[in-house]
Design a protein around this motif. Structure first.
Motif, PDB file in Angstrom:
ATOM      1  N   UNK A  46      11.606  -2.025 -10.919  1.00 55.53           N
ATOM      2  CA  UNK A  46      10.389  -2.203 -10.468  1.00 55.53           C
ATOM      3  C   UNK A  46       9.376  -1.466 -11.101  1.00 55.53           C
ATOM      4  N   UNK A  47       8.082  -1.836 -11.108  1.00 53.53           N
ATOM      5  CA  UNK A  47       6.845  -1.333 -11.969  1.00 53.53           C
ATOM      6  C   UNK A  47       5.792  -1.287 -10.631  1.00 53.53           C
ATOM      7  N   UNK A  48       5.133   0.182 -10.653  1.00 57.96           N
ATOM      8  CA  UNK A  48       4.039   0.137  -9.798  1.00 57.96           C
ATOM      9  C   UNK A  48       3.014  -0.627 -10.044  1.00 57.96           C
ATOM     10  N   UNK A  49       2.353  -1.623  -9.330  1.00 59.29           N
ATOM     11  CA  UNK A  49       1.142  -2.315  -9.553  1.00 59.29           C
ATOM     12  C   UNK A  49      -0.083  -1.603  -9.077  1.00 59.29           C
ATOM     13  N   UNK A  50      -0.030  -1.226  -7.704  1.00 59.60           N
ATOM     14  CA  UNK A  50      -1.220  -0.562  -7.043  1.00 59.60           C
ATOM     15  C   UNK A  50      -0.638   0.743  -6.230  1.00 59.60           C
ATOM     16  N   UNK A  51      -1.297   1.716  -6.169  1.00 58.98           N
ATOM     17  CA  UNK A  51      -0.847   2.996  -5.476  1.00 58.98           C
ATOM     18  C   UNK A  51      -2.068   3.486  -4.659  1.00 58.98           C
ATOM     19  N   UNK A  52      -1.879   3.878  -3.281  1.00 58.01           N
ATOM     20  CA  UNK A  52      -2.702   4.480  -2.626  1.00 58.01           C
ATOM     21  C   UNK A  52      -2.153   5.832  -1.942  1.00 58.01           C
ATOM     22  N   UNK A  53      -2.962   6.763  -2.107  1.00 54.25           N
ATOM     23  CA  UNK A  53      -2.472   8.117  -1.583  1.00 54.25           C
ATOM     24  C   UNK A  53      -3.422   8.370  -0.296  1.00 54.25           C
ATOM     25  N   UNK A  54      -2.857   8.351   1.113  1.00 56.07           N
ATOM     26  CA  UNK A  54      -3.238   8.597   2.156  1.00 56.07           C
ATOM     27  C   UNK A  54      -3.548  10.197   2.433  1.00 56.07           C
ATOM     28  N   UNK A  55      -4.305  10.390   3.582  1.00 55.76           N
ATOM     29  CA  UNK A  55      -4.380  11.750   3.950  1.00 55.76           C
ATOM     30  C   UNK A  55      -3.123  11.828   4.884  1.00 55.76           C
ATOM     31  N   UNK A  56      -3.075  13.103   5.595  1.00 55.43           N
ATOM     32  CA  UNK A  56      -2.054  13.533   6.321  1.00 55.43           C
ATOM     33  C   UNK A  56      -1.547  12.481   7.635  1.00 55.43           C
ATOM     34  N   UNK A  57      -0.214  12.146   7.555  1.00 56.57           N
ATOM     35  CA  UNK A  57      -0.138  11.264   8.933  1.00 56.57           C
ATOM     36  C   UNK A  57       1.022  12.179   9.619  1.00 56.57           C
ATOM     37  N   UNK A  58       1.535  11.652  10.806  1.00 54.59           N
ATOM     38  CA  UNK A  58       2.448  12.031  11.773  1.00 54.59           C
ATOM     39  C   UNK A  58       3.409  11.008  12.114  1.00 54.59           C
ATOM     40  N   UNK A  63       0.832   2.249  10.007  1.00 65.67           N
ATOM     41  CA  UNK A  63       0.238   1.946   8.607  1.00 65.67           C
ATOM     42  C   UNK A  63       0.214   0.385   8.357  1.00 65.67           C
ATOM     43  N   UNK A  64      -1.166  -0.108   8.631  1.00 69.35           N
ATOM     44  CA  UNK A  64      -1.170  -1.569   8.451  1.00 69.35           C
ATOM     45  C   UNK A  64      -1.450  -1.789   6.877  1.00 69.35           C
ATOM     46  N   UNK A  65      -0.578  -2.437   6.345  1.00 64.94           N
ATOM     47  CA  UNK A  65      -0.711  -2.669   4.801  1.00 64.94           C
ATOM     48  C   UNK A  65      -0.920  -4.036   4.422  1.00 64.94           C
ATOM     49  N   UNK A  66      -1.929  -4.436   3.523  1.00 66.66           N
ATOM     50  CA  UNK A  66      -2.242  -5.677   2.875  1.00 66.66           C
ATOM     51  C   UNK A  66      -2.348  -5.551   1.364  1.00 66.66           C
ATOM     52  N   UNK A  67      -1.582  -6.110   0.777  1.00 64.61           N
ATOM     53  CA  UNK A  67      -1.741  -6.247  -0.955  1.00 64.61           C
ATOM     54  C   UNK A  67      -1.491  -7.401  -1.492  1.00 64.61           C
ATOM     55  N   UNK A  68      -2.267  -7.490  -2.661  1.00 62.41           N
ATOM     56  CA  UNK A  68      -2.486  -9.073  -3.413  1.00 62.41           C
ATOM     57  C   UNK A  68      -2.278  -8.340  -5.001  1.00 62.41           C
ATOM     58  N   UNK A 162      -8.292  -6.887 -11.907  1.00 60.64           N
ATOM     59  CA  UNK A 162      -9.298  -7.567 -11.129  1.00 60.64           C
ATOM     60  C   UNK A 162      -8.785  -8.897 -10.150  1.00 60.64           C
ATOM     61  N   UNK A 163      -7.562  -9.129 -10.166  1.00 60.51           N
ATOM     62  CA  UNK A 163      -6.934 -10.060  -9.054  1.00 60.51           C
ATOM     63  C   UNK A 163      -6.163  -9.644  -8.077  1.00 60.51           C
ATOM     64  N   UNK A 164      -6.304  -8.279  -7.761  1.00 58.20           N
ATOM     65  CA  UNK A 164      -5.671  -7.783  -6.629  1.00 58.20           C
ATOM     66  C   UNK A 164      -6.343  -6.372  -6.177  1.00 58.20           C
ATOM     67  N   UNK A 165      -5.808  -5.867  -4.952  1.00 56.84           N
ATOM     68  CA  UNK A 165      -5.933  -4.736  -4.210  1.00 56.84           C
ATOM     69  C   UNK A 165      -4.989  -4.532  -3.174  1.00 56.84           C
ATOM     70  N   UNK A 166      -4.907  -3.256  -2.954  1.00 52.64           N
ATOM     71  CA  UNK A 166      -4.010  -2.876  -2.054  1.00 52.64           C
ATOM     72  C   UNK A 166      -4.687  -2.139  -1.019  1.00 52.64           C
ATOM     73  N   UNK A 167      -4.589  -2.447   0.287  1.00 53.82           N
ATOM     74  CA  UNK A 167      -5.554  -1.832   1.491  1.00 53.82           C
ATOM     75  C   UNK A 167      -4.453  -1.130   2.461  1.00 53.82           C
ATOM     76  N   UNK A 168      -4.628   0.059   2.890  1.00 51.13           N
ATOM     77  CA  UNK A 168      -3.798   0.654   3.900  1.00 51.13           C
ATOM     78  C   UNK A 168      -4.699   1.294   5.060  1.00 51.13           C
ATOM     79  N   UNK A 169      -4.431   0.668   6.163  1.00 47.54           N
ATOM     80  CA  UNK A 169      -5.354   1.250   7.541  1.00 47.54           C
ATOM     81  C   UNK A 169      -4.298   2.143   8.154  1.00 47.54           C
TER      82      UNK A 169
END
Length: 174
Positions: A46-58, A63-68, A162-169
């Motif tokens: 695997x290769x990483x396409x998108x990455x998001x570093x979140x704040x502290x969690x417990x 995590x509600x994650x959507x990626x394209x 320009x054709x994707x995004x990673x969103x984490x709620x």
């Protein structure tokens, strides 16, 4: 049948990569992580396409994650593409990527030359496990692999900027 839910939780914060950030050779934070996905025979490189570093969690937070993303096949033969969402602990003592936890279902599709552009979509609702260290920062990653029996050394798929995004709620108790 059990269901995952955010009932009783509140949205703490949303994090997302910036799809309008210009791509550069340095692939700055928020941009596409790689421009080329090597084609080989194994389905686990695997290769990483998108990455998001979140704040502290417990533990128990959700995590509600959507990626394209989109890849382009200029190899001239059918390439299998597999993708999934992964997570690792940014706060681990080694400050390294891993150990990895796959957090979404496996997904994939063949990309023949006449398809040329393949859209990748992934989503999941992931409850942080009981063994997650309270206050540690997870990193959510969209990863992809390219494989074919026709591969030759040096063959790649292009990861299209320009054709994707990673969103984490991040959902947590109030």
């Amino acid at each position: 049948m059990p269901y995952l839910t955010t009932e009783g939780l509140v949205l703490k914060k949303a994090f997302a990569t910036d799809p309008f950030q210009p791509s550069s050779d340095s692939l700055a934070a928020g941009a596409l992580e790689t421009k080329k996905i090597p084609i080989d025979l194994p389905t686990t490189t695997y290769q990483a396409l998108y990455r998001v570093v979140l704040g502290p969690v417990s533990p128990g937070d959700v995590l509600d994650v959507t990626a394209a993303a989109r890849v382009t096949n200029d190899a001239g033969y059918v390439v299998g593409v597999g993708w999934h969402l992964w997570l690792y602990d940014y706060s681990n003592p080694a400050r390294s990527a891993g150990p990895w936890r796959r957090i979404s279902a496996l997904d994939g599709q063949n990309c023949p030359p006449d398809t040329h552009h393949l859209s990748i979509k992934a989503a999941c609702l992931y409850p942080m496990p009981d063994d997650w260290p309270t206050g540690h920062r997870p990193v959510v990653v969209l990863r992809a692999d390219a494989h074919s029996t026709a591969w030759q050394p040096g063959d790649t798929l292009t990861a299209d900027a320009g054709y994707g995004q990673l969103i984490v709620r991040h959902w947590a108790p109030p």
